[in-house]
Design a protein around this motif. Structure first.
Motif, PDB file in Angstrom:
ATOM      1  N   ILE A 316       0.818  -1.211   0.000  1.00 20.15           N
ATOM      2  CA  ILE A 316       0.000   0.000   0.000  1.00 20.15           C
ATOM      3  C   ILE A 316       0.853   1.262   0.000  1.00 20.15           C
ATOM      4  N   ILE A 343      -4.550  -7.211   0.748  1.00 20.94           N
ATOM      5  CA  ILE A 343      -4.317  -5.801   0.405  1.00 20.94           C
ATOM      6  C   ILE A 343      -5.639  -5.045   0.262  1.00 20.94           C
ATOM      7  N   SER A 344      -6.616  -5.634  -0.434  1.00 16.79           N
ATOM      8  CA  SER A 344      -7.868  -4.912  -0.690  1.00 16.79           C
ATOM      9  C   SER A 344      -8.595  -4.577   0.603  1.00 16.79           C
ATOM     10  N   SER A 347      -6.469  -1.606   2.394  1.00 20.65           N
ATOM     11  CA  SER A 347      -6.447  -0.307   1.715  1.00 20.65           C
ATOM     12  C   SER A 347      -7.773   0.426   1.904  1.00 20.65           C
ATOM     13  N   LYS A 352      -6.499   4.289   2.231  1.00 15.33           N
ATOM     14  CA  LYS A 352      -5.233   4.547   1.533  1.00 15.33           C
ATOM     15  C   LYS A 352      -5.219   3.808   0.194  1.00 15.33           C
ATOM     16  N   HIS A 353      -5.906   4.393  -0.776  1.00 16.52           N
ATOM     17  CA  HIS A 353      -5.958   3.775  -2.095  1.00 16.52           C
ATOM     18  C   HIS A 353      -4.820   4.344  -2.934  1.00 16.52           C
ATOM     19  N   THR A 354      -3.849   3.507  -3.282  1.00 13.59           N
ATOM     20  CA  THR A 354      -2.663   3.953  -4.010  1.00 13.59           C
ATOM     21  C   THR A 354      -2.539   3.205  -5.332  1.00 13.59           C
ATOM     22  N   SER A 357      -1.616  -0.368  -4.359  1.00 13.40           N
ATOM     23  CA  SER A 357      -2.718  -1.189  -3.837  1.00 13.40           C
ATOM     24  C   SER A 357      -3.747  -1.490  -4.927  1.00 13.40           C
ATOM     25  N   GLU A 361      -4.481  -5.422  -5.235  1.00  2.92           N
ATOM     26  CA  GLU A 361      -5.781  -5.961  -4.861  1.00  2.92           C
ATOM     27  C   GLU A 361      -6.497  -6.603  -6.044  1.00  2.92           C
TER      28      GLU A 361
END
Length: 417
Positions: A316, A343-344, A347, A352-354, A357, A361
């Protein structure tokens, strides 16, 4: 995902134009949201060579420059940019040029000194939203060449809305493979050569959560020159993909992510202690992230840590306590495969959506990590110098995706279709 059409065509020779490509991708389930120009419309901007720079007699902040666009064609230009100096090559808008915002360049006088054109930065050309002085071009840029041709700005940016099941297309590599299939043309991936280690240094890696991280690869690179700038071609590819240039190390990791689909991270090696440990967070642990925020980690969060501290929220975002900076000399490159479910969930929970990620995800190729490190290493050594150690890989083969072969009769396939 924003995709530069010219970058895509470097990977595969397509027989269709932009409109045809967009139609094909949409009908294949890769819905195209928008197609836009890679640069605003500007005309008569050439590659100029600054031959000399003198102080302006009537203004301390202005310089009088002699600029060449041909061997026999030298223009006098008044310029106020702090980085103007003898010998550089920059975009030069000649008299009669049109810039974004309906700006027309005319013969002018600045504090009683004639100026026959304008030296431009990326901001004046609409290539940046911030003014950072003149846009310095490579020293081998052909003097007098149209800047649009030199930077290949007559390009299209294709914005693709990818559904969660198409993680394989979150890269230039993935879209190129898809486009090749749609057009029945050959697709051959570039061969990225392995980098022979010039040092023996390795950094220990331990993975406690093999189901969450089935593969973790890392490599030490020493004596990196953080003062080295990313080449203009790399900055442009990042810009057209919606990312800004930061520094050579970060730019290269972002470039490889866009190109191959493998997110990567670079740690300042001298800020790490004892080795890498991939584990679940402990209750009460805090982490200061690269975006300036501070989060309280929960025990169901996969983290990357060293002997003393957490150094990243796995897949992330990294922490600011091991981030590369202008003072960095040695780095540790990370390239891993993380379980999409792990990960999904995190996040979303942390908000924290990057870019990393977003890919993890949806699923990243579990055998791409070594290729990505080799690609990033080659670019780093070329751009920022340094000495690379061997690649260390920790993997749990039982947790890696296994290739499944399905046998079927062609007649049965036709019948079902």
């Amino acid at each position: 995902m924003k995709l530069s059409e010219s970058w895509l065509r470097e990977w595969v020779d397509l027989p269709v134009d932009t409109k045809g490509l967009v139609s094909q991708l949409t009908m294949a389930g890769l819905e195209v949201d928008a197609v836009e120009d890679a640069a605003p419309d500007f005309q008569n901007v050439l590659v100029g060579h600054v031959l000399s720079v003198e102080s302006h007699p009537n203004a301390d902040n202005l310089k009088i420059c002699q600029v060449s666009i041909k061997s026999e064609d030298v223009m006098q230009v008044v310029c106020g940019a702090a980085n103007v100096r003898q010998g550089i090559k920059v975009p030069f808008a000649i008299v009669g040029a049109r810039l974004p915002g309906s700006v027309k360049i005319k013969l002018a006088k600045l504090r009683d000194v004639e100026s026959r054109g304008m030296l431009c930065g990326a901001y004046e050309l609409g290539l940046s939203d911030k003014s950072k002085g003149l846009l310095e071009l490579p020293l081998d840029a052909p003097v007098g060449l149209n800047l649009r041709d030199y930077l290949k700005l007559n390009d299209k940016i294709i914005d693709i809305d990818l559904t969660p099941n198409r993680g394989d297309c979150f890269s230039v590599r993935g879209i190129a493979r898809e486009a090749a299939i749609l057009n029945s043309v050959p697709f051959s991936e570039p061969c990225f050569s392995s980098i022979s280690p010039s040092i023996t240094d390795i950094f220990p890696i331990q993975v406690d959560e093999s189901e969450a991280c089935s593969r973790y690869a890392g490599r030490i690179i020493k004596n990196v020159d953080m003062a080295a700038s990313s080449p203009l071609w790399l900055q442009e590819k990042l810009r057209r993909s919606g990312l800004r240039s930061i520094d050579a190390v970060v730019d290269i990791t972002n470039y490889v992510m866009l190109e191959l689909g493998q997110p990567m991270h670079a740690f300042d090696l001298d800020k790490l202690n004892g080795g890498i440990l991939v584990r679940m967070a402990e209750k009460g642990e805090m982490l200061s992230l690269l975006d300036g925020s501070k989060v309280a980690l929960t025990p169901d969060t996969l983290v990357v840590a060293d002997k003393d501290k957490v150094v990243a929220m796995a897949g992330i975002m990294g922490s600011d306590n091991t981030a590369v900076s202008s003072n960095t000399c040695n780095i540790f490159l990370e390239s891993a495969h993380f379980n999409p479910i792990v990960i999904s969930g995190r996040s979303r929970a942390y908000g924290k959506h990057t870019d990393a990620s977003h890919r993890f995800e949806r699923g990243v190729d579990p055998k791409l990590q070594e290729v990505a490190i080799e690609r990033a290493t080659a670019l780093l050594l070329e751009i920022a110098g340094g000495r690379a150690g061997p690649i260390s890989i920790v993997e749990n083969k039982a947790d890696l995706f296994q290739k499944t072969e399905i046998t079927l009769r062609h007649a049965r396939l036709e019948q079902q279709l």
